[in-house]
Structures are given as C-alpha cells and as structure tokens.
Design a protein around this motif. Structure first.
Motif, short mmCIF file in Angstrom:
data_model
loop_
_atom_site.label_atom_id
_atom_site.label_comp_id
_atom_site.label_asym_id
_atom_site.label_seq_id
_atom_site.Cartn_x
_atom_site.Cartn_y
_atom_site.Cartn_z
N ASN A 93 0.48 -1.36 -0.35
CA ASN A 93 -0.16 0.07 0.09
C ASN A 93 0.82 0.98 -0.16
O ASN A 93 -0.03 1.89 0.18
CB ASN A 93 -0.68 0.22 1.18
CG ASN A 93 -1.95 -0.79 0.73
OD1 ASN A 93 -3.12 -0.29 -0.12
ND2 ASN A 93 -2.09 -2.23 1.64
N CYS A 94 1.95 0.86 0.02
CA CYS A 94 3.03 2.09 -0.36
C CYS A 94 2.38 3.24 -1.18
O CYS A 94 2.01 2.92 -2.33
CB CYS A 94 4.36 1.71 -1.11
SG CYS A 94 5.32 3.46 -0.63
N PRO A 95 2.17 4.34 -1.28
CA PRO A 95 1.56 5.70 -2.09
C PRO A 95 3.08 6.23 -2.82
O PRO A 95 2.17 7.09 -3.38
CB PRO A 95 0.23 6.37 -1.00
CG PRO A 95 1.48 6.11 0.35
CD PRO A 95 1.94 4.95 -0.08
N CYS A 96 4.01 6.60 -2.38
CA CYS A 96 5.33 6.59 -2.92
C CYS A 96 4.71 6.37 -5.11
O CYS A 96 4.20 5.77 -5.32
CB CYS A 96 6.47 6.80 -2.81
SG CYS A 96 6.93 4.85 -4.27
N ALA A 97 5.07 7.69 -5.31
CA ALA A 97 5.38 8.40 -6.80
C ALA A 97 5.78 6.49 -7.80
O ALA A 97 5.85 6.08 -8.56
CB ALA A 97 5.55 9.06 -7.58
N ASP A 98 6.57 6.62 -7.11
CA ASP A 98 7.37 4.57 -7.34
C ASP A 98 6.44 3.15 -7.26
O ASP A 98 6.66 2.57 -8.12
CB ASP A 98 8.59 4.46 -7.01
CG ASP A 98 10.20 5.99 -7.13
OD1 ASP A 98 9.75 6.53 -8.55
OD2 ASP A 98 10.35 5.62 -6.27
N CYS A 99 6.09 3.44 -6.98
CA CYS A 99 5.13 1.99 -6.70
C CYS A 99 3.36 3.01 -6.72
O CYS A 99 2.80 1.42 -7.19
CB CYS A 99 4.67 2.62 -5.10
SG CYS A 99 5.98 1.68 -3.82
N ARG A 100 2.64 3.87 -7.31
CA ARG A 100 2.00 4.03 -8.15
C ARG A 100 1.79 4.91 -8.64
O ARG A 100 2.58 6.32 -8.03
CB ARG A 100 0.34 4.70 -6.74
CG ARG A 100 0.25 3.57 -6.41
CD ARG A 100 -1.02 3.49 -4.81
NE ARG A 100 -0.70 2.31 -3.88
CZ ARG A 100 -2.31 2.22 -4.79
NH1 ARG A 100 -3.10 2.25 -5.45
NH2 ARG A 100 -2.65 1.19 -3.24
N GLY A 120 15.83 -0.51 0.76
CA GLY A 120 16.23 1.13 1.56
C GLY A 120 14.91 2.00 0.86
O GLY A 120 14.95 2.66 1.18
N HIS A 121 13.67 1.02 0.36
CA HIS A 121 12.43 1.58 -0.08
C HIS A 121 12.10 3.06 0.45
O HIS A 121 12.50 2.03 2.05
CB HIS A 121 11.48 0.61 -0.45
CG HIS A 121 10.51 1.81 -1.10
ND1 HIS A 121 11.06 2.09 -2.93
CD2 HIS A 121 9.33 1.99 -1.23
CE1 HIS A 121 9.52 3.08 -3.11
NE2 HIS A 121 8.90 3.05 -2.17
N VAL A 122 11.28 3.83 0.60
CA VAL A 122 11.06 4.62 1.68
C VAL A 122 9.04 5.16 1.93
O VAL A 122 9.19 5.29 0.59
CB VAL A 122 12.10 5.74 1.80
CG1 VAL A 122 10.58 7.09 3.13
CG2 VAL A 122 13.16 5.93 1.86
N SER A 123 8.66 5.15 2.42
CA SER A 123 6.92 4.79 2.02
C SER A 123 6.45 6.17 3.77
O SER A 123 7.33 6.29 4.51
CB SER A 123 6.41 4.04 2.28
OG SER A 123 7.02 2.77 1.89
N HIS A 124 5.86 6.80 2.87
CA HIS A 124 5.00 7.42 3.73
C HIS A 124 3.96 7.18 3.52
O HIS A 124 2.84 7.34 3.06
CB HIS A 124 4.73 9.13 3.90
CG HIS A 124 6.79 10.02 3.60
ND1 HIS A 124 7.45 9.56 2.91
CD2 HIS A 124 7.29 10.70 4.13
CE1 HIS A 124 8.94 10.20 2.85
NE2 HIS A 124 8.45 10.38 4.30
ZN ZN Z 1 6.60 2.98 -2.88
#
Ligand code: ZN
Ligand code: OGA
Ligand code: ZN
Length: 362
Positions: free
Chosen positions: A18-25, A68-72
């Motif tokens: 469910n990571c909402p970052c621009a690399d994931c979605r 090392g991926h970062v999610s908010h």
């Molecule tokens: Zn992500």
C-alpha cells in the motif's frame, strides 16, 4: 498503554503493498506499478519515525530493508474503516412492508434530473432499501432507456434493449400475459444476472395489475434465524435455472441464496417459473426441497410484501439481486403497459459515489 495491549505492527507485505509513493503508484491514476512478486523475500521494516504529509497532517515514515525504499503513510490511513462494496447485507437496511408502506422511497423525475442532491438521495435508496420509484417520468416510448442511462448503462438481452410488459398473443414469458405473478427475481438463468431492473408504467387502467416487492435479504435473514440448517442448504446447493424459446437457450447454476466469503448474504435468486430439474442424490434432494419450501413460505409471509400500484409516469428501479417483484392478475381486456429494461448496480453505485465526491451528500 503497556506492551501487551499495544496494537500489533502492521504486516510488512500489506504495508509495503500500500505504499503511496510515486514509484509504487502512478500519480496520474493511482494505479499500482509493481507486481506482488517484485517485493523482496525478506521484506522488513528497518526504521519507522513520525512525519508529516505535504499538507501538514500527521504521518509515518517507513524505511524498508533490504532495499532501502522509503514510504510515507498518513496516520488517518491506518484507522480507515473497511469500505465494503455496498452489495452485501452489511450495507443494507432490510425492511418489512410495515416499515415502508407510508414512506415509499420516491423522487420526482424533474428534480432527479436537475438536482444532484435529489439524484444522490434516489440512488442511495436503491443501495440501502433496494428500490426507488421515480414519479412523473414522461410516458414516452423507450423513455425507460433514458432513465437507465441517467445513472448507468442498458443491459441488452435476448428480450432486446427493452421489453414490453403487456398482453401478447404468443407470450414467451408469463409476464406477457394477464396472469398473477408471484414474487421472483428476473433472469436467474443468466450469469451474470442483470443486477438492476427498471419498470416504467405507461398505462395501468386494467382492473388488477398491482405491484408487490419483497426484501429477499430480510427473508434470507429470517430463514437463517429460524432454520439455520435450511439456510446452509440453500447457500450450498447449486440450482439450475433455464429459459428457452425459439431463438434462445439460457442456463445458469447458482444457489438461491448466495453468501460472500464471510458468510454475508450477497444475492438472492428466486423464480418458480424458470427453476430447472436438480440432479442430486435423494437425501440432498430431500434437504433442498425442505429448505426451498420453507424459504418460499417465508417470502409469501403476510407482512413481508409491500403492495402498491404503479401509475402512468412511475418508473420503478430495483435491485434484482435482492428484491423480489410480483404483480396481481389483471383483466386482459383492460389496458396495462409497462416498458422494462435491465441495467447494473456497479454503474449506479459509481454514479452515486461520484455525486458524493462532488458534494451532493445524500
Ligand atoms: Zn513506494
Ligand atoms: C416482469 C414482471 C411485473 C409486472 O416483467 O419481469 O415481473 O408488474 N412484471 O407486470
Ligand atoms: Zn419479473
């Protein structure tokens, strides 16, 4: 809060999925850009700290191992209630006739057309109660298609884009005679079944021809309460439904009461005219017929069926996976004419959701 009552940390794969970052979605459409199999085998949270969303709301930052991926994640996202899709009994207000006799869910067609709030309230009734009666719909040929297109798409079938409900000389369906029709859902011999039905009254001058609706979810809940064994039999027995005429041969095998994976009632199919021959061993046939008879008796129980009369200009829109509809016999010499069509709940619910998003609160 001590350690024993602290909520368990969210499962790593769920959180990362469910990571909402621009690399994931893709930020343009919110669609996911990776496969579940792309995530590392040994995925784990390496570090977690409080953060803020760009608008300043509380959030949580998660740093992942091993990549090392970062999610908010906004904090409020963690506590959002499960939404559901609106289709199971969990999202319904089930009813008996008494509850609705003096407050039929209805809307004036002109207001429905011109006012988003009225439209949202009308569609909301279909979601919650299973139907709405639109009043003052112009008595024009094919107008029912226009009504369907006001919230969704017409489902064309072997009956055509629309069907004429009036007395016919060589009817391929008992609906097209003056006969009494007991509570049923339409087209159970079709899969997917049309999830919505519309009936637009153009004339109803014949003696008889009154309408009835029964909440099949309420009836199913009564069966579950009064005879849980019978409820279990009906949810687990595939029933063959069939329709044939000179040009058509349709069949579908589905249970009379369908539950979702959590056991919640999701669809009811019931039509004595088109139920076929079950081929099961004697013990299972006995169990099925006992349960079928009990459910049928509940559906006919006084107090469940809401009776009313359609007048010219009324258009009934109802959930064909939940409500059963009926009509009393009518004099074939009198004039009675409805135009009907099928449509689907998915688009109706989408139209409602967009209206709500735009602020037309129901
Ligand atoms: Zn992500
Ligand atoms: C139908 C039907 C009801 C009516 O056409 O499916 O059930 O009121 N008609 O004639
Ligand atoms: Zn019908």
């Amino acid at each position: 809060m001590d350690a024993t009552t602290a909520p368990a940390p969210p499962p790593a794969y769920w959180l990362r999925d469910n990571c909402p970052c621009a690399d994931c979605r893709d930020p343009r459409n919110g669609q996911k850009l990776f496969q579940i199999t792309d995530l590392p085998e040994d995925l784990a949270v390496a570090a977690e700290r409080p953060a803020r969303t760009p608008s300043g709301a509380p959030a949580r930052e998660v740093v992942w191992a091993p990549d090392g991926h970062v999610s908010h994640y906004p904090e409020e996202w963690f506590t959002a209630a499960p939404a559901g899709d609106g289709r199971t009994e969990a999202d319904k207000e089930t009813w008996t006739a008494d509850a609705l006799r003096d407050r039929l869910p209805e809307a004036d067609w002109d207001a429905y057309r011109t006012d988003a709030g009225t439209r949202a309230r009308a569609l909301e009734q279909v979601l919650r109660l299973g139907f709405v009666v639109l009043r003052g719909v112009p008595c024009r040929d094919r107008q029912v298609l226009y009504v369907a297109r006001s919230f969704g798409y017409v489902r064309e079938t072997n009956y055509g884009e629309l069907f004429e409900v009036r007395v016919e000389r060589d009817p391929n369906n008992l609906a097209f005679t003056g006969q009494h029709i007991t509570p049923h859902t339409d087209n159970p011999y079709r899969d997917p079944v049309p999830t919505l039905q519309l009936l637009h009254c153009l004339a109803n001058a014949a003696r008889g021809g009154d309408s009835g609706l029964v909440d099949g979810f309420r009836a199913a809940a009564l069966l579950r309460e009064e005879a849980p064994g019978d409820f279990a039999v009906l949810t687990a027995t595939p029933v063959p439904f069939a329709f044939r005429d000179a040009r058509t041969e349709l069949r579908a095998e589905r249970p009379l009461i369908e539950t979702d994976p959590l056991g919640r009632v999701r669809e009811v199919r019931f039509n004595n005219r088109s139920i076929g021959t079950l081929r099961l061993d004697a013990a299972r046939l006995d169990a099925f017929y006992a349960a079928y008879r009990r459910f049928a008796a509940i559906l006919l129980r006084p107090g469940l069926q809401l009776d009313f009369r359609l007048a010219p200009g009324d258009c009934l829109v109802f959930d064909n996976t939940r409500l059963l509809h009926a009509r009393t016999a009518f004099e074939e010499s009198g004039e009675r004419h409805l135009q009907g069509t099928y449509a689907d709940l998915d688009s109706l619910l989408s139209t409602l959701a967009v209206l709500r998003r735009e602020g037309a609160a129901a």
